[in-house]
Design an enzyme around this catalytic site. Structure first.
Site, PDB file in Angstrom:
ATOM      1  N   GLY A   8     -48.557  -6.193 -40.715  1.00 35.61           N
ATOM      2  CA  GLY A   8     -48.216  -7.007 -41.883  1.00 35.61           C
ATOM      3  C   GLY A   8     -46.733  -6.924 -42.165  1.00 35.61           C
ATOM      4  O   GLY A   8     -46.228  -5.898 -42.614  1.00 35.61           O
ATOM      5  N   GLY A  13     -44.490  -4.580 -46.230  1.00 32.13           N
ATOM      6  CA  GLY A  13     -44.343  -3.990 -44.899  1.00 32.13           C
ATOM      7  C   GLY A  13     -42.909  -4.061 -44.390  1.00 32.13           C
ATOM      8  O   GLY A  13     -42.375  -3.052 -43.893  1.00 32.13           O
ATOM      9  N   VAL A  86     -51.400  -5.636 -45.004  1.00 32.50           N
ATOM     10  CA  VAL A  86     -51.785  -7.059 -44.940  1.00 32.50           C
ATOM     11  C   VAL A  86     -52.086  -7.542 -46.350  1.00 32.50           C
ATOM     12  O   VAL A  86     -52.197  -6.738 -47.276  1.00 32.50           O
ATOM     13  CB  VAL A  86     -53.010  -7.276 -44.026  1.00 32.50           C
ATOM     14  N   THR A 128     -52.154  -2.697 -51.757  1.00 38.59           N
ATOM     15  CA  THR A 128     -53.064  -2.295 -52.829  1.00 38.59           C
ATOM     16  C   THR A 128     -54.476  -2.741 -52.500  1.00 38.59           C
ATOM     17  O   THR A 128     -54.699  -3.883 -52.111  1.00 38.59           O
ATOM     18  CB  THR A 128     -52.645  -2.959 -54.151  1.00 38.59           C
ATOM     19  N   CYS A 273     -48.667  -9.005 -57.800  1.00 36.43           N
ATOM     20  CA  CYS A 273     -49.456  -7.789 -58.048  1.00 36.43           C
ATOM     21  C   CYS A 273     -50.175  -7.704 -59.383  1.00 36.43           C
ATOM     22  O   CYS A 273     -51.360  -7.360 -59.418  1.00 36.43           O
ATOM     23  CB  CYS A 273     -48.550  -6.571 -57.930  1.00 36.43           C
TER      24      CYS A 273
HETATM   25  C1  UDX Z   1     -44.548  -4.779 -59.698  1.00 34.19           C
HETATM   26  C2  UDX Z   1     -44.365  -3.286 -60.019  1.00 34.19           C
HETATM   27  O1  UDX Z   1     -43.223  -3.120 -60.855  1.00 34.19           O
HETATM   28  C3  UDX Z   1     -44.208  -2.489 -58.740  1.00 34.19           C
HETATM   29  O2  UDX Z   1     -44.140  -1.109 -59.049  1.00 34.19           O
HETATM   30  C4  UDX Z   1     -45.387  -2.771 -57.832  1.00 34.19           C
HETATM   31  O3  UDX Z   1     -45.232  -2.095 -56.612  1.00 34.19           O
HETATM   32  C5  UDX Z   1     -45.560  -4.257 -57.567  1.00 34.19           C
HETATM   33  O4  UDX Z   1     -45.645  -4.962 -58.816  1.00 34.19           O
HETATM   34  P1  UDX Z   1     -42.907  -6.776 -59.054  1.00 34.19           P
HETATM   35  O5  UDX Z   1     -44.087  -7.641 -59.335  1.00 34.19           O
HETATM   36  O6  UDX Z   1     -42.175  -6.966 -57.776  1.00 34.19           O
HETATM   37  O7  UDX Z   1     -43.344  -5.225 -59.084  1.00 34.19           O
HETATM   38  O8  UDX Z   1     -41.822  -6.940 -60.228  1.00 34.19           O
HETATM   39  P2  UDX Z   1     -41.695  -6.395 -61.720  1.00 34.19           P
HETATM   40  O9  UDX Z   1     -40.287  -6.030 -61.942  1.00 34.19           O
HETATM   41  O10 UDX Z   1     -42.695  -5.363 -62.042  1.00 34.19           O
HETATM   42  O11 UDX Z   1     -41.989  -7.685 -62.604  1.00 34.19           O
HETATM   43  C6  UDX Z   1     -43.247  -8.300 -62.695  1.00 34.19           C
HETATM   44  C7  UDX Z   1     -43.214  -9.413 -63.712  1.00 34.19           C
HETATM   45  O12 UDX Z   1     -43.070  -8.899 -65.040  1.00 34.19           O
HETATM   46  C8  UDX Z   1     -42.052 -10.394 -63.519  1.00 34.19           C
HETATM   47  O13 UDX Z   1     -42.518 -11.703 -63.734  1.00 34.19           O
HETATM   48  C9  UDX Z   1     -41.065  -9.966 -64.592  1.00 34.19           C
HETATM   49  O14 UDX Z   1     -40.223 -11.010 -64.991  1.00 34.19           O
HETATM   50  C10 UDX Z   1     -42.010  -9.563 -65.714  1.00 34.19           C
HETATM   51  N1  UDX Z   1     -41.394  -8.626 -66.673  1.00 34.19           N
HETATM   52  C11 UDX Z   1     -40.970  -7.397 -66.259  1.00 34.19           C
HETATM   53  C12 UDX Z   1     -41.280  -8.982 -68.014  1.00 34.19           C
HETATM   54  O15 UDX Z   1     -41.677 -10.080 -68.411  1.00 34.19           O
HETATM   55  N2  UDX Z   1     -40.732  -8.079 -68.891  1.00 34.19           N
HETATM   56  C13 UDX Z   1     -40.302  -6.847 -68.506  1.00 34.19           C
HETATM   57  O16 UDX Z   1     -39.828  -6.086 -69.361  1.00 34.19           O
HETATM   58  C14 UDX Z   1     -40.424  -6.497 -67.144  1.00 34.19           C
HETATM   59  P1  ADP Z   2     -47.340  -8.241 -49.349  1.00 35.41           P
HETATM   60  O1  ADP Z   2     -46.619  -8.839 -50.521  1.00 35.41           O
HETATM   61  O2  ADP Z   2     -48.473  -7.311 -49.763  1.00 35.41           O
HETATM   62  O3  ADP Z   2     -46.447  -7.596 -48.343  1.00 35.41           O
HETATM   63  P2  ADP Z   2     -47.565 -10.626 -47.712  1.00 35.41           P
HETATM   64  O4  ADP Z   2     -48.524 -11.754 -47.895  1.00 35.41           O
HETATM   65  O5  ADP Z   2     -46.115 -10.851 -47.960  1.00 35.41           O
HETATM   66  O6  ADP Z   2     -48.121  -9.428 -48.613  1.00 35.41           O
HETATM   67  O7  ADP Z   2     -47.690 -10.030 -46.223  1.00 35.41           O
HETATM   68  C1  ADP Z   2     -48.857  -9.764 -45.562  1.00 35.41           C
HETATM   69  C2  ADP Z   2     -48.663 -10.097 -44.088  1.00 35.41           C
HETATM   70  O8  ADP Z   2     -49.796  -9.598 -43.357  1.00 35.41           O
HETATM   71  C3  ADP Z   2     -48.581 -11.583 -43.753  1.00 35.41           C
HETATM   72  O9  ADP Z   2     -47.347 -11.851 -43.111  1.00 35.41           O
HETATM   73  C4  ADP Z   2     -49.787 -11.843 -42.811  1.00 35.41           C
HETATM   74  O10 ADP Z   2     -49.489 -12.764 -41.779  1.00 35.41           O
HETATM   75  C5  ADP Z   2     -50.036 -10.456 -42.245  1.00 35.41           C
HETATM   76  N1  ADP Z   2     -51.402 -10.238 -41.746  1.00 35.41           N
HETATM   77  C6  ADP Z   2     -52.574 -10.504 -42.367  1.00 35.41           C
HETATM   78  N2  ADP Z   2     -53.626 -10.135 -41.580  1.00 35.41           N
HETATM   79  C7  ADP Z   2     -53.113  -9.610 -40.439  1.00 35.41           C
HETATM   80  C8  ADP Z   2     -53.671  -9.026 -39.240  1.00 35.41           C
HETATM   81  N3  ADP Z   2     -55.006  -8.902 -39.090  1.00 35.41           N
HETATM   82  N4  ADP Z   2     -52.825  -8.604 -38.274  1.00 35.41           N
HETATM   83  C9  ADP Z   2     -51.483  -8.710 -38.434  1.00 35.41           C
HETATM   84  N5  ADP Z   2     -50.902  -9.225 -39.530  1.00 35.41           N
HETATM   85  C10 ADP Z   2     -51.690  -9.679 -40.535  1.00 35.41           C
END
Ligand code: UDX
Ligand code: ADP
Ligand code: UDX
Length: 482
Positions: A8, A13, A86, A128, A273
Site C-alpha cells: 500500500g 505507507g 492498504v 486503521t 480518518c
Molecule cells: C488525523 C489525526 O490527527 C492523525 O493523528 C491520524 O493519524 C489521522 O487522522 P488528519 O486527518 O490527517 O489526521 O488531519 P487533522 O489535522 O487531524 O485534521 C482533521 C480535520 O479536522 C481537518 O479537516 C481539520 O481541518 C479539522 N480540524 C482540526 C478542525 O476543524 N479544528 C482543529 O482544531 C483541528
Molecule cells: P491511506 O490513506 O490509508 O494510506 P490510501 O488509499 O492512500 O490509504 O492507500 C492505500 C493503497 O493501498 C492504495 O494505493 C491501493 O492501491 C493499495 N492497495 C490496496 N489493496 C492492495 C493489495 N492487495 N496489494 C497492494 N496494494 C494494495
C-alpha cells in the site's frame, strides 16, 4: 540485514516507509502497490501526494535503500517485516453498511502473504482496522500459509496527520506497538521496536497487547474529532449569544487538563480518518451490545454534519434566502491546509448544499486539481445515517454550475459571496479590497476557518460571517436555522 516491505503506497505507507528508510540506511525498504500509476508516481519527480518535506526525504533514499514496485509477490516473499497499509473504507452495502470497515483489501493482502511466503514473517497492521482484526488475520495466515512458515502479527497504528506527515514521523508524540504476550510475540515487538528506536526516544515507544493498540488508534481519532465537535457545538451558541468562540476556546484551552490544541472551530472536520474511524467504533460498540457508548460517539459525527449544514444555511439565509444563479466563490477545497487530499472534505458537502440551492460555484484551491473537484462533486454521496446513496449533480448541471478558478481573484470576480473552506495561509494575506471591488454588492464573506480579519473586512464594506464570532447586524436580522 532486515528487509521491510510495505503493501500500500498511499498517504500512510509512502511517507512512513520513506522516513524509516531515511533513518535506517542499513534496512532495505520496498513499498509495493497494485496500482501502476501510484507506483509510477512514487518513482517520478512528481510524487503522487503533496506533503511538505516529503520530496526531500524520498530524493535522499530512493535508489539507496528505498524503492517502489508493483512486483508485490516477490518483495513480500523477500521481506522479514511486512507492513500492511492498504485502504479500509466504510462498507457501503451489506451487513454494517454505512459503519463497518470494509476489510476486503486487507483480507486479500493477508491471503496473498500466506500464498507467497516461504520464510517466517512479522506482519504489521499499519492501516486503521477494527479491533480484533489481528485475530482474523492470524487465522487467515494460519489456515492458508505453507507449513513451517510462522507469522507474528503486530498492531502499529500510524498517528501522522496529513500536511505535517514528515514532521510527525520524524518526531512522533509516541509510537505504539501491540503484540501477543507470548515469547514469540514479545520478540516480534522487540524487533519492530529496534527499528523505531534508531530515531525515536525509548520513552516514546509504547508497547501494549494487540487489542489495546488497535483500540487506541480508534479512540485517539475519536477523541480528537470529539474536541472539534465540542468546539463547533459551542460555536453555534457563541453566534446566538454574542460570545466569541476564539476567546472561549483560548480560555478553555488554558486549563492544563484540557490543553490548547485542536480547539479551532471550523466548518467541520474532514479527512479520511475521523468519520470512518468513529463509524467503525460505533459499529463495534453496537456489535458488543453497548448502544449507549455507540450513541455517545455517533453524536460527534452528527454535530459535524450539523456544522456543515448550518454553514450552508447561513450563506443562503444571509443572501435573501436564495443563491439561485448567484456566483459564489469557494476558496479551499482540500480537507485542511498543506494537502491536496479531498477525502471527506467539508467542501464537498458545502458545495453540494450550495449547488442544491442552484448557486454557481467557482472553486479555487492551490493544491486540488479541477479533475479532482469534478470527481468529488460527481460522486454519489453515501448517507451514513440512513444507509443509502444521495444523487449527485448531472453532468449538464455540473457544466452549468461548477467552475474551477486559477486563483482567488478569478474565483471572486463578479461573485456575490466568498466562502473560505480551507485555512490555506495564502487566504490570510489576499488583497480583499481588490476582491471587494470586483464583486456584486452587498458583498459577503463566509469564513468557515476563521482566517480573515473580520474588523478589517467590515471596514472594506463586506458583510462578514466568521464561525462562532459575534454576528454582523445584517446576519442577526436573517437567522439561519439548521
Ligand atoms: C488525523 C489525526 O490527527 C492523525 O493523528 C491520524 O493519524 C489521522 O487522522 P488528519 O486527518 O490527517 O489526521 O488531519 P487533522 O489535522 O487531524 O485534521 C482533521 C480535520 O479536522 C481537518 O479537516 C481539520 O481541518 C479539522 N480540524 C482540526 C478542525 O476543524 N479544528 C482543529 O482544531 C483541528
Ligand atoms: P491511506 O490513506 O490509508 O494510506 P490510501 O488509499 O492512500 O490509504 O492507500 C492505500 C493503497 O493501498 C492504495 O494505493 C491501493 O492501491 C493499495 N492497495 C490496496 N489493496 C492492495 C493489495 N492487495 N496489494 C497492494 N496494494 C494494495
Ligand atoms: C471541578 C473542576 O475540575 C473545577 O475546575 C471547577 O472549578 C469545579 O468543578 P471538582 O468537582 O472539585 O472540580 O473536582 P474534579 O477534580 O474536577 O472532579 C470532578 C469529578 O470527576 C470527581 O467525581 C472525580 O472523581 C471525577 N473524575 C475526575 C474522574 O472520574 N476521572 C478523572 O480523570 C477526573
Amino acid at each position: 540485514m532486515v528487509k521491510i516491505c510495505c503493501i500500500g503506497a498511499g498517504y500512510v505507507g509512502g511517507p512512513t516507509m520513506a522516513v524509516i528508510a531515511l533513518k535506517c540506511p542499513e534496512i532495505e525498504v520496498v513499498v509495493v502497490d497494485i496500482s501502476e500509476p501510484r507506483i509510477a508516481g512514487w518513482n517520478s519527480e512528481r510524487l503522487p501526494i503533496y506533503e511538505p518535506g516529503l520530496d526531500d526525504v524520498v530524493r535522499q533514499c530512493r535508489g539507496r535503500n528505498l524503492s517502489f514496485s508493483t512486483d508485490v509477490h516477490r518483495h513480500v516473499a523477500d521481506a522479514d517485516i511486512v507492513f500492511v497499509s492498504v485502504n479500509t473504507p466504510t462498507k457501503t452495502c451489506g451487513l454494517g453498511a454505512g459503519k463497518a470497515a470494509d476489510l476486503t483489501y486487507w483480507e486479500s493482502a493477508a491471503r496473498m502473504i500466506a500464498d507467497v511466503s516461504l520464510s517466517d514473517k512479522i506482519v504489521v497492521e499499519k492501516s486503521t482496522v477494527p479491533v480484533k482484526t489481528a485475530e482474523a488475520i492470524e487465522k487467515i495466515l494460519a489456515h492458508n500459509g505453507r507449513s513451517g512458515v510462522r507469522y507474528q502479527i503486530l498492531s502499529n497504528p500510524e498517528f501522522l496527520a496529513e500536511g505535517t506527515a514528515v514532521r510527525d514521523l520524524l518526531s512522533p508524540d509516541r509510537v505504539l506497538i501491540g503484540g501477543r504476550e507470548t515469547p514469540e510475540g514479545r520478540a516480534a515487538v522487540a524487533a519492530l521496536r529496534d527499528v523505531y528506536a534508531r530515531w525515536v526516544p525509548g520513552d516514546r515507544i509504547i508497547t501494549t497487547n494487540l487489542w489495546s493498540a488497535e483500540l487506541s488508534k480508534l479512540a485517539a481519532n475519536a477523541f480528537l474529532a470529539q474536541r472539534i465537535s465540542s468546539v463547533n457545538a459551542i460555536s453555534a451558541l457563541c453566534e446566538a449569544t454574542g460570545a466569541d468562540v476564539a476567546e472561549v476556546a483560548h480560555s478553555v484551552g488554558k486549563d492544563a487538563r484540557i490543553g490548547p490544541r485542536f480547539l479551532a472551530a471550523s466548518v467541520g472536520f474532514g479527512g479520511s480518518c475521523f468519520q470512518k474511524d468513529i463509524l467503525n467504533l460505533v459499529y463495534i460498540c453496537e456489535c458488543y451490545g453497548l448502544p449507549e457508548v455507540a450513541g455517545y460517539w455517533r453524536e460527534v459525527i452528527r454535530i459535524n454534519d450539523y456544522q456543515k449544514c448550518r454553514f450552508v444555511n447561513r450563506v443562503v439565509s444571509s443572501m435573501f434566502n436564495t443563491v439561485a444563479g448567484k456566483k459564489v466563490a469557494v476558496l479551499g477545497f482540500a480537507f485542511k491546509k498543506d494537502t491536496g487530499d479531498t477525502r471527506e472534505t467539508p467542501a464537498i458537502d458545502v458545495c453540494n448544499g450550495l449547488l442544491g440551492d442552484k448557486a454557481v460555484v467557482s472553486i479555487y484551491d492551490p493544491q486540488v486539481t479541477g479533475e479532482q473537484v469534478a470527481r468529488d462533486l460527481a460522486m454519489k454521496k453515501f448517507d451514513w445515517d440512513h444507509p443509502r446513496h444521495l444523487q449527485p449533480l448531472s453532468a449538464t448541471e455540473m457544466a452549468k454550475q461548477v467552475a474551477v478558478a486559477a486563483d482567488a481573484y478569478e474565483a471572486a470576480r463578479d461573485a456575490h459571496a466568498v466562502c473560505i473552506l480551507t485555512e490555506w495561509d495564502e487566504f490570510r494575506s489576499l488583497d480583499y479590497k481588490r476582491m471587494f471591488d470586483a464583486m456584486h454588492k452587498p458583498a459577503f464573506i463566509f469564513d468557515g476557518r476563521n482566517v480573515v480579519d473580520v474588523a478589517k473586512l467590515r471596514e472594506i464594506g463586506f458583510v462578514v460571517y466568521s464561525i462562532g464570532k459575534p454576528l454582523d447586524d445584517w446576519l442577526k436580522d436573517m437567522p439561519a436555522v439548521a
